[in-house]
Design a protein around this motif. Sequence first.
Motif, PDB file in Angstrom:
ATOM      1  N   LYS A  10     -31.093  34.032  76.776  1.00  0.00           N
ATOM      2  CA  LYS A  10     -32.147  34.005  77.875  1.00  0.00           C
ATOM      3  C   LYS A  10     -33.126  33.105  77.762  1.00  0.00           C
ATOM      4  CE  LYS A  10     -34.530  36.769  81.339  1.00  0.00           C
ATOM      5  NZ  LYS A  10     -34.832  38.047  81.810  1.00  0.00           N
ATOM      6  N   ARG A  11     -33.977  33.192  76.400  1.00  0.00           N
ATOM      7  CA  ARG A  11     -34.753  32.281  75.785  1.00  0.00           C
ATOM      8  C   ARG A  11     -34.502  30.893  75.781  1.00  0.00           C
ATOM      9  NH1 ARG A  11     -36.302  36.693  72.315  1.00  0.00           N
ATOM     10  NH2 ARG A  11     -35.413  35.407  70.433  1.00  0.00           N
ATOM     11  N   ARG A  12     -33.218  30.755  75.284  1.00  0.00           N
ATOM     12  CA  ARG A  12     -32.970  29.432  75.046  1.00  0.00           C
ATOM     13  C   ARG A  12     -32.572  28.651  76.536  1.00  0.00           C
ATOM     14  NH1 ARG A  12     -27.177  27.924  71.969  1.00  0.00           N
ATOM     15  NH2 ARG A  12     -27.206  25.582  71.892  1.00  0.00           N
ATOM     16  N   LEU A  13     -32.191  29.424  77.566  1.00  0.00           N
ATOM     17  CA  LEU A  13     -31.959  28.973  78.845  1.00  0.00           C
ATOM     18  C   LEU A  13     -33.372  28.485  79.544  1.00  0.00           C
ATOM     19  CD1 LEU A  13     -29.491  28.578  80.901  1.00  0.00           C
ATOM     20  CD2 LEU A  13     -29.932  30.771  81.669  1.00  0.00           C
ATOM     21  N   ILE A  14     -34.283  29.596  79.300  1.00  0.00           N
ATOM     22  CA  ILE A  14     -35.544  29.398  79.948  1.00  0.00           C
ATOM     23  C   ILE A  14     -35.980  27.947  79.410  1.00  0.00           C
ATOM     24  CG2 ILE A  14     -37.947  30.194  80.147  1.00  0.00           C
ATOM     25  CD1 ILE A  14     -36.665  32.857  80.292  1.00  0.00           C
ATOM     26  N   SER A  15     -36.017  27.902  77.802  1.00  0.00           N
ATOM     27  CA  SER A  15     -36.516  26.745  77.253  1.00  0.00           C
ATOM     28  C   SER A  15     -35.880  25.332  77.863  1.00  0.00           C
ATOM     29  CB  SER A  15     -36.325  26.639  75.665  1.00  0.00           C
ATOM     30  OG  SER A  15     -36.762  25.582  74.944  1.00  0.00           O
ATOM     31  N   SER A  16     -34.420  25.608  78.046  1.00  0.00           N
ATOM     32  CA  SER A  16     -33.810  24.589  78.620  1.00  0.00           C
ATOM     33  C   SER A  16     -33.969  24.121  80.004  1.00  0.00           C
ATOM     34  CB  SER A  16     -32.331  24.821  78.596  1.00  0.00           C
ATOM     35  OG  SER A  16     -31.464  23.802  79.114  1.00  0.00           O
ATOM     36  N   TYR A  17     -34.484  25.080  80.743  1.00  0.00           N
ATOM     37  CA  TYR A  17     -34.913  24.905  82.149  1.00  0.00           C
ATOM     38  C   TYR A  17     -36.273  23.971  82.078  1.00  0.00           C
ATOM     39  CZ  TYR A  17     -31.034  27.386  83.918  1.00  0.00           C
ATOM     40  OH  TYR A  17     -29.720  27.996  84.394  1.00  0.00           O
ATOM     41  N   PHE A  18     -37.184  24.667  81.173  1.00  0.00           N
ATOM     42  CA  PHE A  18     -38.491  23.950  81.192  1.00  0.00           C
ATOM     43  C   PHE A  18     -38.440  22.795  80.618  1.00  0.00           C
ATOM     44  CE2 PHE A  18     -42.368  23.339  78.586  1.00  0.00           C
ATOM     45  CZ  PHE A  18     -43.263  23.890  79.708  1.00  0.00           C
ATOM     46  N   SER A  19     -37.924  22.406  79.738  1.00  0.00           N
ATOM     47  CA  SER A  19     -37.718  20.935  79.200  1.00  0.00           C
ATOM     48  C   SER A  19     -37.182  20.112  80.302  1.00  0.00           C
ATOM     49  CB  SER A  19     -36.649  20.783  77.787  1.00  0.00           C
ATOM     50  OG  SER A  19     -35.456  20.977  78.143  1.00  0.00           O
ATOM     51  N   VAL A  20     -36.215  20.569  80.941  1.00  0.00           N
ATOM     52  CA  VAL A  20     -35.643  19.791  82.313  1.00  0.00           C
ATOM     53  C   VAL A  20     -36.551  19.471  83.182  1.00  0.00           C
ATOM     54  CG1 VAL A  20     -34.201  19.539  84.133  1.00  0.00           C
ATOM     55  CG2 VAL A  20     -33.158  20.490  81.919  1.00  0.00           C
ATOM     56  N   VAL A  21     -37.294  20.576  83.590  1.00  0.00           N
ATOM     57  CA  VAL A  21     -38.396  20.193  84.627  1.00  0.00           C
ATOM     58  C   VAL A  21     -39.833  19.139  83.885  1.00  0.00           C
ATOM     59  CG1 VAL A  21     -40.459  21.657  85.736  1.00  0.00           C
ATOM     60  CG2 VAL A  21     -38.197  22.499  85.563  1.00  0.00           C
ATOM     61  N   ILE A  22     -40.172  19.519  82.841  1.00  0.00           N
ATOM     62  CA  ILE A  22     -41.200  18.803  82.320  1.00  0.00           C
ATOM     63  C   ILE A  22     -40.529  17.304  82.360  1.00  0.00           C
ATOM     64  CG2 ILE A  22     -42.499  18.116  80.186  1.00  0.00           C
ATOM     65  CD1 ILE A  22     -43.353  20.330  81.617  1.00  0.00           C
ATOM     66  N   SER A  23     -39.273  17.054  81.775  1.00  0.00           N
ATOM     67  CA  SER A  23     -38.834  15.616  81.712  1.00  0.00           C
ATOM     68  C   SER A  23     -38.789  15.075  83.124  1.00  0.00           C
ATOM     69  CB  SER A  23     -37.510  15.704  81.192  1.00  0.00           C
ATOM     70  OG  SER A  23     -37.421  16.089  79.984  1.00  0.00           O
ATOM     71  N   ILE A  24     -38.254  15.771  84.136  1.00  0.00           N
ATOM     72  CA  ILE A  24     -38.191  15.341  85.547  1.00  0.00           C
ATOM     73  C   ILE A  24     -39.649  14.846  85.955  1.00  0.00           C
ATOM     74  CG2 ILE A  24     -37.611  15.876  87.912  1.00  0.00           C
ATOM     75  CD1 ILE A  24     -35.288  17.388  86.776  1.00  0.00           C
ATOM     76  N   SER A  25     -40.626  15.906  85.889  1.00  0.00           N
ATOM     77  CA  SER A  25     -42.059  15.679  86.571  1.00  0.00           C
ATOM     78  C   SER A  25     -42.747  14.487  85.453  1.00  0.00           C
ATOM     79  CB  SER A  25     -42.774  16.842  86.278  1.00  0.00           C
ATOM     80  OG  SER A  25     -42.876  17.430  84.871  1.00  0.00           O
ATOM     81  N   LEU A  26     -42.510  14.401  84.583  1.00  0.00           N
ATOM     82  CA  LEU A  26     -43.075  13.294  83.779  1.00  0.00           C
ATOM     83  C   LEU A  26     -42.601  11.728  84.292  1.00  0.00           C
ATOM     84  CD1 LEU A  26     -43.562  14.420  80.232  1.00  0.00           C
ATOM     85  CD2 LEU A  26     -45.491  14.172  81.751  1.00  0.00           C
ATOM     86  N   VAL A  27     -41.261  11.786  84.271  1.00  0.00           N
ATOM     87  CA  VAL A  27     -40.536  10.526  84.667  1.00  0.00           C
ATOM     88  C   VAL A  27     -40.837  10.289  86.175  1.00  0.00           C
ATOM     89  CG1 VAL A  27     -38.399   9.589  85.275  1.00  0.00           C
ATOM     90  CG2 VAL A  27     -38.547  10.623  83.270  1.00  0.00           C
ATOM     91  N   LEU A  28     -40.773  11.229  87.086  1.00  0.00           N
ATOM     92  CA  LEU A  28     -41.231  10.924  88.420  1.00  0.00           C
ATOM     93  C   LEU A  28     -42.796  10.591  88.418  1.00  0.00           C
ATOM     94  CD1 LEU A  28     -39.205  13.509  90.529  1.00  0.00           C
ATOM     95  CD2 LEU A  28     -38.827  11.313  90.145  1.00  0.00           C
ATOM     96  N   PHE A  29     -43.636  11.172  87.719  1.00  0.00           N
ATOM     97  CA  PHE A  29     -45.048  10.897  87.942  1.00  0.00           C
ATOM     98  C   PHE A  29     -45.394   9.331  87.295  1.00  0.00           C
ATOM     99  CE2 PHE A  29     -49.132  10.694  85.350  1.00  0.00           C
ATOM    100  CZ  PHE A  29     -49.997  11.079  86.198  1.00  0.00           C
ATOM    101  N   LEU A  30     -44.672   9.180  86.498  1.00  0.00           N
ATOM    102  CA  LEU A  30     -44.879   7.642  85.991  1.00  0.00           C
ATOM    103  C   LEU A  30     -44.414   6.712  87.129  1.00  0.00           C
ATOM    104  CD1 LEU A  30     -44.123   7.661  82.187  1.00  0.00           C
ATOM    105  CD2 LEU A  30     -46.334   7.667  83.094  1.00  0.00           C
ATOM    106  N   LEU A 228     -44.369  18.984  90.815  1.00  0.00           N
ATOM    107  CA  LEU A 228     -45.422  18.649  89.713  1.00  0.00           C
ATOM    108  C   LEU A 228     -45.906  17.403  89.548  1.00  0.00           C
ATOM    109  CD1 LEU A 228     -43.803  21.245  86.921  1.00  0.00           C
ATOM    110  CD2 LEU A 228     -45.918  21.405  88.336  1.00  0.00           C
ATOM    111  N   ALA A 229     -44.981  16.536  89.873  1.00  0.00           N
ATOM    112  CA  ALA A 229     -45.230  14.887  89.749  1.00  0.00           C
ATOM    113  C   ALA A 229     -46.355  14.541  90.863  1.00  0.00           C
ATOM    114  CB  ALA A 229     -43.880  14.200  89.727  1.00  0.00           C
ATOM    115  N   LEU A 230     -45.990  15.268  92.091  1.00  0.00           N
ATOM    116  CA  LEU A 230     -46.797  14.679  93.066  1.00  0.00           C
ATOM    117  C   LEU A 230     -48.156  15.305  93.079  1.00  0.00           C
ATOM    118  CD1 LEU A 230     -44.184  15.361  96.116  1.00  0.00           C
ATOM    119  CD2 LEU A 230     -44.930  13.289  94.957  1.00  0.00           C
ATOM    120  N   ILE A 231     -48.399  16.341  92.525  1.00  0.00           N
ATOM    121  CA  ILE A 231     -49.859  17.072  92.144  1.00  0.00           C
ATOM    122  C   ILE A 231     -50.216  16.205  91.066  1.00  0.00           C
ATOM    123  CG2 ILE A 231     -50.973  18.871  91.261  1.00  0.00           C
ATOM    124  CD1 ILE A 231     -48.705  20.933  92.175  1.00  0.00           C
ATOM    125  N   GLY A 232     -49.678  15.664  90.230  1.00  0.00           N
ATOM    126  CA  GLY A 232     -50.421  14.590  89.280  1.00  0.00           C
ATOM    127  C   GLY A 232     -50.700  13.567  89.949  1.00  0.00           C
TER     128      GLY A 232
END
Length: 292
Positions: A10-30, A228-232
């Motif tokens: 479960k922790r591994r899954l949450i970590s995977s989802y978190f990394s995906v969200v962060i990656s998407i938000s950073l890329v879309l933000f830029l 998250l990207a739009l907020i940034g």
Amino acid sequence: MASSFEKYQKRRLISSYFSVVISISLVLFLLGLLGLLVLNTKKVADHFKEKIALTVYLKDSAKEVEITQLKQSLALAEYTKTATFVSKEQAAEEHAATIGENFMDFLGYNPLQNSIDVYMLADYVSPTKLEEITTEIMTKDFVDEVVYDKPLIALLNDNVKKVSLWVLVISAIFLFIAVLLINSSIRLSVYAKRFTIKTMQMVGATKRFIRRPFIWKSVRLGMIGAVLALIGMGIVLYYLNKSFPELQLLDDQILLVVLFVGVFLIGIFITWLSTFFATQRFLNLRTDELYY
């Protein structure tokens, strides 16, 4: 034992989802910031163009009524943003303030001329149009000279064209990189569940049935990352508009809405497309190929 393994998964899954969200938000933000740059390149260039003055120097023999009529005609011209009359006395005061001493004490007279500073609209700040305007103004007998910074205007126009071209090229390259990065993050997330996919397929589940939960999960992650990207982007845009109010970054609200909606839809579309192909790849693999 099983409970601790489930917690680990479960922790591994949450970590995977978190990394995906962060990656998407950073890329879309830029990507969104680059979109803001593309939309405002012309506005920034226009701002600098409209700071360049065309100065009309008047002969000492010019009558007050002639000066007034010329100033009014220039102020009402289609190419004018503002027109300001500068008397020779005012020009002398400004010049003395600039050099730190009163030059008229040495000369004994004021050699400067009355003038009108004309600030043009950006669309008319080009060598060809300024030459036409200069020729038109010089037809007045009481006009002595019309002066503007020709090298600066030529350099500004050339640089605007180059910057606009490179911004478009960089935008296209960055969009391609954004797709690759988001696709990689999604594929890693799906890769972690490749055995689940194959197990479902072996018990008779259709490809469409197997893909559906993965796609919906990724789309939701894409939506969270996009928000998250739009907020940034909103925060950056607010501070830029506060720091440079003369650029009027928030004036064109329709374009801003289109940009924000576009970034949001790009986040959804890329995650959907990446998940579709990632799950399809593992669905087409043989069981023994899942270990490689």
